[in-house]
Design an enzyme around this catalytic site. Structure first.
Site, PDB file in Angstrom:
ATOM      1  N   HIS A 155     -76.543  60.410 -20.440  1.00 33.66           N
ATOM      2  CA  HIS A 155     -76.454  59.435 -19.353  1.00 33.66           C
ATOM      3  C   HIS A 155     -77.749  59.417 -18.552  1.00 33.66           C
ATOM      4  CE1 HIS A 155     -72.063  59.520 -20.012  1.00 33.66           C
ATOM      5  NE2 HIS A 155     -72.067  58.340 -19.430  1.00 33.66           N
ATOM      6  N   LYS A 159     -76.601  60.398 -12.675  1.00 35.35           N
ATOM      7  CA  LYS A 159     -75.192  60.797 -12.805  1.00 35.35           C
ATOM      8  C   LYS A 159     -74.986  62.182 -12.194  1.00 35.35           C
ATOM      9  CE  LYS A 159     -71.325  60.883 -16.029  1.00 35.35           C
ATOM     10  NZ  LYS A 159     -70.497  60.137 -15.080  1.00 35.35           N
TER      11      LYS A 159
HETATM   12  P1  NAD Z   1     -73.296  54.888  -7.707  1.00 34.15           P
HETATM   13  O1  NAD Z   1     -73.706  56.152  -7.020  1.00 34.15           O
HETATM   14  O2  NAD Z   1     -74.351  53.908  -8.106  1.00 34.15           O
HETATM   15  O3  NAD Z   1     -72.227  54.099  -6.810  1.00 34.15           O
HETATM   16  C1  NAD Z   1     -71.210  54.716  -6.063  1.00 34.15           C
HETATM   17  C2  NAD Z   1     -71.139  53.966  -4.744  1.00 34.15           C
HETATM   18  O4  NAD Z   1     -69.998  54.445  -4.009  1.00 34.15           O
HETATM   19  C3  NAD Z   1     -72.384  54.210  -3.857  1.00 34.15           C
HETATM   20  O5  NAD Z   1     -72.941  52.956  -3.469  1.00 34.15           O
HETATM   21  C4  NAD Z   1     -71.823  54.984  -2.688  1.00 34.15           C
HETATM   22  O6  NAD Z   1     -72.511  54.726  -1.465  1.00 34.15           O
HETATM   23  C5  NAD Z   1     -70.387  54.460  -2.655  1.00 34.15           C
HETATM   24  N1  NAD Z   1     -69.495  55.288  -1.843  1.00 34.15           N
HETATM   25  C6  NAD Z   1     -69.501  56.637  -1.662  1.00 34.15           C
HETATM   26  N2  NAD Z   1     -68.559  57.009  -0.776  1.00 34.15           N
HETATM   27  C7  NAD Z   1     -67.936  55.869  -0.387  1.00 34.15           C
HETATM   28  C8  NAD Z   1     -66.879  55.586   0.527  1.00 34.15           C
HETATM   29  N3  NAD Z   1     -66.271  56.566   1.212  1.00 34.15           N
HETATM   30  N4  NAD Z   1     -66.477  54.305   0.672  1.00 34.15           N
HETATM   31  C9  NAD Z   1     -67.085  53.300  -0.010  1.00 34.15           C
HETATM   32  N5  NAD Z   1     -68.105  53.506  -0.880  1.00 34.15           N
HETATM   33  C10 NAD Z   1     -68.523  54.774  -1.053  1.00 34.15           C
HETATM   34  O7  NAD Z   1     -72.452  55.345  -8.983  1.00 34.15           O
HETATM   35  P2  NAD Z   1     -71.963  54.465 -10.231  1.00 34.15           P
HETATM   36  O8  NAD Z   1     -72.884  54.682 -11.374  1.00 34.15           O
HETATM   37  O9  NAD Z   1     -71.658  53.073  -9.787  1.00 34.15           O
HETATM   38  O10 NAD Z   1     -70.603  55.232 -10.575  1.00 34.15           O
HETATM   39  C11 NAD Z   1     -69.564  55.382  -9.629  1.00 34.15           C
HETATM   40  C12 NAD Z   1     -68.438  56.198 -10.265  1.00 34.15           C
HETATM   41  O11 NAD Z   1     -67.889  55.461 -11.373  1.00 34.15           O
HETATM   42  C13 NAD Z   1     -68.892  57.544 -10.838  1.00 34.15           C
HETATM   43  O12 NAD Z   1     -67.848  58.489 -10.687  1.00 34.15           O
HETATM   44  C14 NAD Z   1     -69.105  57.231 -12.320  1.00 34.15           C
HETATM   45  O13 NAD Z   1     -68.990  58.364 -13.158  1.00 34.15           O
HETATM   46  C15 NAD Z   1     -67.984  56.252 -12.546  1.00 34.15           C
HETATM   47  N6  NAD Z   1     -68.151  55.343 -13.689  1.00 34.15           N
HETATM   48  C16 NAD Z   1     -67.019  55.054 -14.396  1.00 34.15           C
HETATM   49  C17 NAD Z   1     -67.069  54.157 -15.430  1.00 34.15           C
HETATM   50  C18 NAD Z   1     -65.783  53.822 -16.145  1.00 34.15           C
HETATM   51  O14 NAD Z   1     -65.795  52.991 -17.070  1.00 34.15           O
HETATM   52  N7  NAD Z   1     -64.657  54.437 -15.729  1.00 34.15           N
HETATM   53  C19 NAD Z   1     -68.275  53.543 -15.776  1.00 34.15           C
HETATM   54  C20 NAD Z   1     -69.420  53.847 -15.028  1.00 34.15           C
HETATM   55  C21 NAD Z   1     -69.344  54.732 -13.967  1.00 34.15           C
END
Ligand code: NAD
Length: 267
Positions: A155, A159
């Protein structure tokens, strides 16, 4: 029309999800939420995700927009998802959750909190990956414990959890096919004089480099041959499109916790 609020809307997945909701004909973006101290809180939601202004701002708490949602989409972080789960349960709002990296205790707590509402929870929303989960379990069942199983994932450098939730799910499905409990057989990386590989283990290995969207391979190795089942995400669009499919499912589902396999009708 299904009204959707996106938590973590300034994140990598959040932006993509909000953008696809705006482009869809049957979903309406009724709110975007970020952590209270995020610099984009108070900014126009459309502009913040690179689209024309929408005339509504990004909120610093889900409580401000939860009443506008039929389904809350949450791809944030475990603590934040747990808080959102409590609020959605209190308000009777469905959820689609993609957050990974929960500890076992957090996972148990999350499942308890979302019990009263429809909730789709998946470590990976891509359709092809959900097919791979099934194929891996089947391959493990057919090949049996003569074949060593190793899961390798790669990744992007940002991450925060390792191994990925998807790698864990792949390993769980391989263990299930073998009739094993992953907790008893998982080996996370190897270093030093670890001795010969035992037959009863599943190795998990995490690579972090550049901007890779997500690469997962499951190897089944025996003397003389190695089978590799591999999935490569080339962008986040496959996850986001799958998550929107889950939103449509959650909007009409009865309370309960659903996997993406159930959304796709393959489990
Ligand atoms: P990222 O860090 O780019 O985005 C996460 C966002 O959540 C950030 O903008 C952060 O400020 C925000 N956040 C944190 N605390 C918060 C709160 N209390 N209220 C509102 N927003 C808040 O990360 P990402 O790459 O977008 O991934 C996010 C999550 O999704 C991770 O856990 C990742 O592993 C997961 N993910 C899952 C899939 C899937 O298909 N299930 C795919 C990609 C990523």
């Amino acid at each position: 029309m299904i009204d959707a609020v996106v938590c973590g809307v300034a994140g990598r997945m959040g932006k993509q999800l909000a953008s696809l909701v705006l482009d869809s004909e049957d979903l309406r973006l009724t709110g975007g939420v970020e952590r209270a101290d995020h610099p984009l809180v108070g900014r126009d939601l459309g502009e913040a995700i690179g689209r024309p202004p929408l005339g509504q701002t990004i909120k610093g708490s889900l409580a401000e927009v939860v009443d506008l949602a039929q389904v809350v989409i949450d791809f944030t972080a475990p603590e934040s998802t747990l808080a959102a789960a409590s609020l959605c349960a209190e308000k009777g709002k469905a959820m689609v959750v993609g957050t990974t990296g929960f500890s076992e205790a957090q996972l148990a707590e999350f499942k308890e909190r979302v019990a009263p509402i429809p909730c789709v929870f998946a470590p990976n929303y891509s359709t092809a990956m959900n097919l791979l989960f099934k194929l891996v379990e089947e391959a493990a069942r057919i090949l049996g414990d003569e074949y060593d199983v190793e899961v390798v994932e790669a990744h992007h450098r940002y991450k925060v959890d390792a191994p990925s939730g998807t790698a864990l799910r792949l390993a769980e499905r391989a263990a299930k096919g073998l009739g094993w409990n992953l907790g008893e057989v998982a080996i996370h990386g190897r270093q030093g004089l670890v001795g010969q590989r035992s037959r009863r283990e599943i190795g998990l290995h995490a690579i972090r480099a550049g901007d890779l969207a997500g690469d997962h391979a499951v190897l089944f190795g025996a003397p003389g041959e190695c089978l590799e089942l591999r999935h490569r995400a080339t962008s986040r669009e496959a996850f986001a499109q799958g998550a929107l499919r889950a939103v449509r499912f959650a909007a009409q589902a009865k309370p309960g916790l659903y996997s993406m396999g159930e959304v796709l009708g393959i489990e």
